[in-house]
Structure formats: structure tokens, C-alpha cells
Write a protein that holds these residues in place. Structure first.
Motif, PDB file in Angstrom:
ATOM      1  N   GLY A 150      69.410  28.137 -23.505  1.00  0.00           N
ATOM      2  CA  GLY A 150      69.890  27.431 -24.437  1.00  0.00           C
ATOM      3  C   GLY A 150      69.420  27.622 -26.003  1.00  0.00           C
ATOM      4  O   GLY A 150      68.835  28.763 -26.105  1.00  0.00           O
ATOM      5  N   LYS A 151      69.872  26.774 -27.008  1.00  0.00           N
ATOM      6  CA  LYS A 151      69.408  27.082 -28.483  1.00  0.00           C
ATOM      7  C   LYS A 151      68.842  26.017 -28.912  1.00  0.00           C
ATOM      8  O   LYS A 151      69.114  24.822 -28.292  1.00  0.00           O
ATOM      9  CB  LYS A 151      70.652  27.619 -29.211  1.00  0.00           C
ATOM     10  N   GLY A 152      68.464  25.952 -30.110  1.00  0.00           N
ATOM     11  CA  GLY A 152      68.013  24.782 -30.774  1.00  0.00           C
ATOM     12  C   GLY A 152      66.529  24.222 -30.245  1.00  0.00           C
ATOM     13  O   GLY A 152      66.018  23.059 -30.634  1.00  0.00           O
ATOM     14  N   TRP A 153      65.787  25.168 -29.553  1.00  0.00           N
ATOM     15  CA  TRP A 153      64.439  24.612 -29.174  1.00  0.00           C
ATOM     16  C   TRP A 153      63.307  24.839 -30.138  1.00  0.00           C
ATOM     17  O   TRP A 153      62.234  24.297 -30.109  1.00  0.00           O
ATOM     18  CB  TRP A 153      64.078  25.630 -27.865  1.00  0.00           C
ATOM     19  N   ASN A 154      63.577  25.207 -31.313  1.00  0.00           N
ATOM     20  CA  ASN A 154      62.394  25.043 -32.580  1.00  0.00           C
ATOM     21  C   ASN A 154      62.496  23.857 -33.125  1.00  0.00           C
ATOM     22  O   ASN A 154      61.735  23.569 -34.092  1.00  0.00           O
ATOM     23  CB  ASN A 154      62.853  26.115 -33.538  1.00  0.00           C
ATOM     24  N   ILE A 155      63.215  22.867 -32.658  1.00  0.00           N
ATOM     25  CA  ILE A 155      62.927  21.325 -32.892  1.00  0.00           C
ATOM     26  C   ILE A 155      61.636  20.926 -32.504  1.00  0.00           C
ATOM     27  O   ILE A 155      61.174  19.863 -32.716  1.00  0.00           O
ATOM     28  CB  ILE A 155      64.242  20.187 -32.545  1.00  0.00           C
ATOM     29  N   TYR A 156      61.082  21.634 -31.492  1.00  0.00           N
ATOM     30  CA  TYR A 156      59.649  21.064 -30.642  1.00  0.00           C
ATOM     31  C   TYR A 156      58.769  22.097 -31.260  1.00  0.00           C
ATOM     32  O   TYR A 156      58.595  23.025 -31.441  1.00  0.00           O
ATOM     33  CB  TYR A 156      59.904  21.461 -29.200  1.00  0.00           C
ATOM     34  N   GLU A 170      61.106  23.132  -8.227  1.00  0.00           N
ATOM     35  CA  GLU A 170      61.087  23.600  -9.478  1.00  0.00           C
ATOM     36  C   GLU A 170      60.024  22.934 -10.630  1.00  0.00           C
ATOM     37  O   GLU A 170      60.231  21.841 -10.520  1.00  0.00           O
ATOM     38  CB  GLU A 170      62.529  23.816 -10.037  1.00  0.00           C
ATOM     39  N   ALA A 171      59.382  23.688 -11.239  1.00  0.00           N
ATOM     40  CA  ALA A 171      58.558  23.200 -12.306  1.00  0.00           C
ATOM     41  C   ALA A 171      59.672  22.955 -13.519  1.00  0.00           C
ATOM     42  O   ALA A 171      60.427  23.455 -13.753  1.00  0.00           O
ATOM     43  CB  ALA A 171      57.701  24.286 -12.947  1.00  0.00           C
ATOM     44  N   ASP A 172      59.303  21.664 -14.189  1.00  0.00           N
ATOM     45  CA  ASP A 172      60.036  21.313 -15.226  1.00  0.00           C
ATOM     46  C   ASP A 172      59.481  21.521 -16.643  1.00  0.00           C
ATOM     47  O   ASP A 172      58.302  21.947 -16.722  1.00  0.00           O
ATOM     48  CB  ASP A 172      60.164  19.737 -15.089  1.00  0.00           C
ATOM     49  N   LEU A 173      60.052  21.141 -17.802  1.00  0.00           N
ATOM     50  CA  LEU A 173      59.756  21.256 -19.100  1.00  0.00           C
ATOM     51  C   LEU A 173      59.453  20.030 -19.797  1.00  0.00           C
ATOM     52  O   LEU A 173      60.218  18.914 -19.460  1.00  0.00           O
ATOM     53  CB  LEU A 173      60.758  22.407 -19.823  1.00  0.00           C
ATOM     54  N   ILE A 174      58.443  19.926 -20.831  1.00  0.00           N
ATOM     55  CA  ILE A 174      58.720  18.859 -21.717  1.00  0.00           C
ATOM     56  C   ILE A 174      58.579  19.598 -23.107  1.00  0.00           C
ATOM     57  O   ILE A 174      57.841  20.626 -23.404  1.00  0.00           O
ATOM     58  CB  ILE A 174      57.230  18.050 -21.475  1.00  0.00           C
ATOM     59  N   GLY A 175      59.033  18.807 -24.016  1.00  0.00           N
ATOM     60  CA  GLY A 175      58.992  19.292 -25.530  1.00  0.00           C
ATOM     61  C   GLY A 175      58.450  18.159 -26.203  1.00  0.00           C
ATOM     62  O   GLY A 175      58.976  16.861 -26.381  1.00  0.00           O
ATOM     63  N   LEU A 176      57.739  18.417 -27.155  1.00  0.00           N
ATOM     64  CA  LEU A 176      57.176  17.337 -28.173  1.00  0.00           C
ATOM     65  C   LEU A 176      58.062  17.793 -29.562  1.00  0.00           C
ATOM     66  O   LEU A 176      57.718  18.622 -30.008  1.00  0.00           O
ATOM     67  CB  LEU A 176      55.682  17.396 -28.452  1.00  0.00           C
TER      68      LEU A 176
END
Length: 313
Positions: A150-156, A170-176
């Protein structure tokens, strides 16, 4: 066991080199350029033969049996931007660094996962500074794969994989995000993700988040968070991806003496998740996990020095 570790270390080092080179070279290699894949397989095979001889012990740690993985610590030299890998020595520290010898300047982070639960990394999300998210992995035949997620992950400001959040393999992701809202993403085997789920607000009070696996002995993935006053808090996993963390409990104060907190899983081979902490002068410490929610970590043990030259991932 030693042969298996060395073999996987060689494969993962080559995978890191290939992932970074693919990002620098453009879409041909990243999308599965056959010549690039052949070069990777040849390089990997040569390294494994050089380190381990004619046979590799592949069954030492059976898939599906390891709850707490051991990952490499990634260190980016602040001056050269070159990437180095520090693999756990399984005695509480790290082996000598493995040079990747390519610049990591285009990347913001690299996040390892162990989806088959054999204790070792089998995939990595790469977060680019421009917001692109890729997922790379080497299969059982040592073939390299990579795909854009994906794109736009620099919001985190922080992206982390504590493990699985809802009981899937599967291991998952979290974003702050920059507004202090924490979001969760469930992962598929190929690294693609579901739409994000809002975990909650108010997380902007924390300056560091860390965690990889179970801290409390209940089999669920937990994280720790340090607030601006230096207090470290435990967020226990619930196993419910819609509300993956319980209310926080206080671990203790004084954690502002460190400028970096991170977890690479199990460092001392006791099956429990540990924490790595760096002081501004570069001294590195291990906080061994206890598996007890009432006293999460043992006393710190110094495991290295001179790490102030790196950005640690």
C-alpha cells in the motif's frame, strides 16, 4: 540447531540486501525479475554452503511450535545510512554485526514477522519514507518474493507488529498516527492487510511503543508504552482484534534514561519476550521477560556499547 541458525541468518541477510537493492533499482527486481531471483538463489546457496557444509539441519525447530520468535536487530549507521543486522546469540546478547553494505536511506522502518512460528523471521514489511509499504519473504526453496502492500503509511509516527492480534497464524500491524490514534491491521500470508480498525485515541502521550509476542504468559501478544514522564506501561493482549489491548497497568518509572526501546523477541532462549533499551551514550541493555504481568521484566543487563552511532529498528 547451530547449523539451522547460520543457514537462516545467511538467507535473511541476503533477503535484506535484495529488498534494499530492489527498492533502489526500481520495479523490475521488486516485481520478480527472473535474473534477480536467480542471483538471490545463487548467493544464498553459496553462503549456506560456505557456512554449513553439504547439509543443513532443517527440522531443529518445528514450524508451529514456537510462540516467541527471535529476530535480528536492524542498525542503520547515522552517517553512512548503511544497514547492519545484529542477530541474537541466544545467550542474551547479539552476535557480531552482519553488514548489508547498501544504503537504507529510502526506508523508515523494517518489521519482521514469524508467521509459521518456527522461531525465525519468514517475512518483512519495509516502510519507505515516501509512505510506500512493501512485504518481502523467502520461501522454502530460497526464492525471494516481494510485493507492494500500500501507500500513505507515512501518516504514522510508529508502526509495529506485536504478533497476531486476533488468533490467526499471521502477525498483524499497528500504527500510531500523528493525532495520537492507534490503528490495527490484520495480515494475510502474503503480507497484504485488511482495512484498518480504530483501536483508540490518546496514544500521543507515549514517546515509545515496543513489543513482539507474549509478555505475560497467557499466549496473547502484548505491548509496552513509555509516556512523556518516563513511566512504562503494559498493555496486555486480549485476543480480540476489535479491542486488542486491555486497560494499561504500570510497570515502573525512570525509563526516560533511554532514548530507544525495542523488542526483537526472545534474546536469551528462555521462550519469553525481552526488551532492548539504549542509553544516549550508546550503552545497550536487555530486560529479560518474566512471563509475569505483575513484574514484567527482570533487572537490566548491559549487552553492548557504542550503539549511539545507529538508528535502531
Amino acid at each position: 540447531m547451530i547449523n539451522t541458525r547460520r543457514a537462516l541468518r545467511g538467507a535473511l541477510t541476503v533477503a535484506a540486501v535484495t529488498a534494499v537493492m530492489a527498492a533502489a533499482a526500481g520495479p523490475a527486481l521488486a516485481s520478480g525479475d527472473p535474473a534477480g531471483t536467480d542471483r538471490l538463489r545463487a548467493a544464498t546457496g553459496a553462503e549456506l554452503r560456505a557456512q554449513d557444509g553439504p547439509a543443513v539441519e532443517t527440522g531443529a525447530r518445528a514450524a508451529g511450535t514456537v510462540q516467541t520468535p527471535s529476530f535480528s536487530m536492524k542498525a542503520v549507521d547515522k552517517q553512512s545510512t548503511y544497514l547492519y543486522l545484529y542477530f541474537p546469540d541466544r545467550q542474551g546478547g547479539f552476535e557480531p554485526r552482519e553488514p548489508v553494505e547498501v544504503s537504507f536511506d529510502a526506508f523508515a522502518d523494517a518489521i519482521d514477522v514469524d508467521n509459521d512460528r518456527d522461531g525465525y523471521s519468514d517475512g518483512t514489511w519495509y516502510v519507505h519514507k515516501d509512505g510506500r509499504l512493501d512485504y518481502s519473504w523467502i520461501d522454502d526453496d530460497l526464492v525471494y518474493h516481494s510485493a507492494q502492500v500500500g501507500k500513505g503509511w507515512n501518516i504514522y509516527s510508529t508502526i509495529l507488529s506485536p504478533g497476531d492480534l486476533g488468533g490467526a497464524p499471521e502477525a498483524d500491524l499497528i500504527g500510531l498516527d500523528k493525532d495520537g490514534v492507534l490503528w490495527g491491521y490484520l495480515a494475510y500470508p502474503d503480507g497484504t492487510l485488511t482495512s484498518r480498525l480504530r483501536i483508540g485515541g490518546g496514544w500521543g502521550q507515549y514517546t515509545q511503543l515496543a513489543g513482539q509476542g507474549d509478555l505475560t504468559g497467557d499466549g496473547k501478544s502484548d505491548i509496552v508504552a513509555r509516556d512523556t514522564s518516563g513511566v512504562l506501561w503494559l498493555y496486555q493482549g486480549t485476543g480480540d482484534y476489535k479491542a486488542p489491548f486491555a486497560s494499561r497497568t504500570r510497570i515502573g518509572g525512570g525509563w526516560n534514561v533511554y532514548d530507544r526501546l525495542l523488542s526483537v523477541g526472545d534474546l536469551d532462549a528462555d521462550g519469553r519476550t525481552d526488551l532492548v533499551a539504549r542509553q544516549p551514550d550508546g550503552d545497550l541493555y536487555r530486560y529479560s521477560g518474566t512471563g509475569n504481568a505483575q513484574a514484567v521484566y527482570e533487572k537490566p543487563v548491559e549487552i553492548g556499547h557504542g550503539f549511539q552511532i545507529y538508528n535502531l529498528l
